[in-house]
Design an enzyme around this catalytic site. Structure first.
Site, mmCIF file in Angstrom:
data_model
loop_
_atom_site.group_PDB
_atom_site.id
_atom_site.type_symbol
_atom_site.label_atom_id
_atom_site.label_comp_id
_atom_site.label_asym_id
_atom_site.label_seq_id
_atom_site.Cartn_x
_atom_site.Cartn_y
_atom_site.Cartn_z
ATOM 1 N N ASP A 147 0.939 -1.455 -0.077
ATOM 2 C CA ASP A 147 -0.033 -0.241 -0.042
ATOM 3 C C ASP A 147 0.809 1.410 -0.068
ATOM 4 O OD1 ASP A 147 -1.991 -2.133 0.510
ATOM 5 O OD2 ASP A 147 -1.743 -1.565 2.732
ATOM 6 N N GLY A 191 -0.234 -1.751 16.601
ATOM 7 C CA GLY A 191 0.814 -1.008 16.060
ATOM 8 C C GLY A 191 0.945 -1.336 14.717
ATOM 9 N N HIS A 192 0.201 -2.092 14.024
ATOM 10 C CA HIS A 192 0.549 -2.366 12.644
ATOM 11 C C HIS A 192 -0.383 -1.492 11.932
ATOM 12 C CE1 HIS A 192 0.466 -4.887 8.897
ATOM 13 N NE2 HIS A 192 1.885 -4.936 9.233
ATOM 14 N N GLY A 194 -10.752 -8.474 8.408
ATOM 15 C CA GLY A 194 -12.035 -9.142 8.483
ATOM 16 C C GLY A 194 -12.988 -8.381 9.357
ATOM 17 N N ASN A 238 -16.251 0.639 5.657
ATOM 18 C CA ASN A 238 -15.052 0.216 6.244
ATOM 19 C C ASN A 238 -14.135 1.323 6.188
ATOM 20 O OD1 ASN A 238 -13.156 -1.179 7.988
ATOM 21 N ND2 ASN A 238 -12.477 -2.739 6.328
ATOM 22 N N SER A 274 -13.341 -0.260 1.947
ATOM 23 C CA SER A 274 -12.831 -1.591 1.670
ATOM 24 C C SER A 274 -14.040 -2.544 1.813
ATOM 25 C CB SER A 274 -11.615 -2.022 2.696
ATOM 26 O OG SER A 274 -11.366 -3.384 2.246
ATOM 27 N N GLU A 289 -11.667 -2.025 -2.998
ATOM 28 C CA GLU A 289 -10.929 -1.370 -1.813
ATOM 29 C C GLU A 289 -9.967 -0.286 -2.521
ATOM 30 O OE1 GLU A 289 -9.209 -4.066 0.661
ATOM 31 O OE2 GLU A 289 -7.792 -4.665 -0.647
ATOM 32 N N HIS A 316 -3.438 -1.503 -5.148
ATOM 33 C CA HIS A 316 -3.426 -0.493 -4.268
ATOM 34 C C HIS A 316 -2.335 0.585 -4.676
ATOM 35 C CE1 HIS A 316 -4.641 0.563 0.116
ATOM 36 N NE2 HIS A 316 -3.856 1.618 -0.391
#
Length: 336
Positions: A39, A92-93, A116, A156, A176, A222, A292
């Site tokens: 991304d 933190g990701h 999900g 989302n 997304s 997305e 992306h």
């Protein structure tokens, strides 16, 4: 069975995401074809290109030539506390950042979520400079801009992209799965939704509504990116599935509109809210899938930046930067 299959798929995707090779030490320099990202977005300051992408704390790379990329320190050295408090399981990701420059500040939007789930938020950090050696370099987190909630919202709040209308007003495109890609007007601070609120659905794909609202569903769309050129707003989105290594079948499609709010139509005149979209790029013998993307103009040349799942490395996500051309009717095509 469908519910179990979907959950299993999301767990597999989550594992793939966590296995991404974002662990190069700060200062490591790799060529474009060696650089692993998910991304990516890009911007240039004082002759230096900067990439921001998915990773712990938001991964950052720099380059003077768009060919050799140096790993920089992440934007955040620890996860924003507001995100930890808001998103269950967040560690933190941070996903899918978007970088813009306006009125002397760099605006970095980012997404926090878990695979999900649409328990998701879009946050914002600002900085006066992107150069880590500058004494004014400091990312200031402005916190949450937008939030979606499982069971409440059929959208989302991830994959943000900031775009300006003809009057200079800021809008955020995002989304997304679920009911697709949304567009919402921001206030003058660019850190909150404007009041009274203005919302639009600008792209979507068919969804099997026998699937529970709490699940992402099968409308695989997305990662919106809106690029203005020659009197049109071009909406790029990614169809199908990322993050599955050799099984990734991500692809890029595009539509355009004279108005930011749409309708966005593909080459055949089909609306992108009705599963419309003209194919721009998909997988081939070298790439399982690609997607992306973001689009930028540097020195009068348009470029598209995105990631692809490379065949020779068994589906590792790799950085791709390609020149973007335009046909006689004003549609984008990959440079040959």
């Amino acid at each position: 069975m469908k519910r179990i299959t979907l959950i299993a798929a999301f767990l597999a995707v989550s594992a793939a995401m966590q296995a991404q090779p974002f662990r190069d030490t700060v200062g490591t320099i790799k060529t474009l074809t060696e650089t692993s990202v998910h991304d990516p977005v890009m911007i240039r300051q004082n002759g230096v290109y900067y990439i921001f992408c998915t990773g712990f704390g938001i991964s950052v790379f720099s380059s003077s030539d768009m060919t050799n990329w140096k790993k920089e320190k992440p934007v955040f050295d620890k996860a924003p506390q507001w995100a930890i408090n808001t998103i269950p399981g967040f560690k933190g990701h941070i996903w899918a950042p978007d970088i813009s420059y306006k009125d002397g500040l760099y605006y970095l939007y980012y997404a926090v979520s878990s695979f999900g789930s649409n328990n998701s938020c879009i946050g914002l950090a600002i900085n006066k400079t992107l150069n880590p050696a500058d004494k004014e370099y400091k990312w200031i987190d402005k916190g949450k801009v937008l939030e979606s909630r499982r069971g409440r919202d059929m959208w989302n709040a991830i994959d943000p992209n900031l775009v300006e209308d003809e009057s200079g007003n800021g809008w955020l495109a995002f989304g997304s799965f679920w009911n697709g890609i949304k567009l919402v007007k921001l206030d003058k601070s660019l850190a909150a939704v404007a009041e009274p609120q203005e919302w639009y659905t600008i792209a979507s794909r068919p969804r099997d509504f026998s699937i529970a609202d709490s699940l992402a569903g099968n409308g695989a769309i997305e990662a919106p990116y809106i690029f203005k050129k020659s009197g049109y707003y071009y909406l790029f989105v990614s169809w199908d599935y990322c993050c599955r290594a050799e099984k990734s079948d991500y692809k890029l499609v595009v539509g355009r509109s004279k108005h930011l709010q749409g309708p966005y139509l593909d080459k055949s005149g089909k609306s992108m809210t009705q599963n419309g979209g003209s194919l721009l790029l998909e997988g081939d013998k070298n790439w399982y899938g690609v997607g992306h993307n973001a689009v930028y103009t540097f020195d009068n040349q348009d470029y598209m930046i995105f990631h692809g799942y490379e065949v020779k490395t068994h589906g590792m996500p790799k950085l791709r930067i390609e020149k973007l051309d335009w046909d006689a009717e004003g549609w984008p095509l990959m440079h040959q």
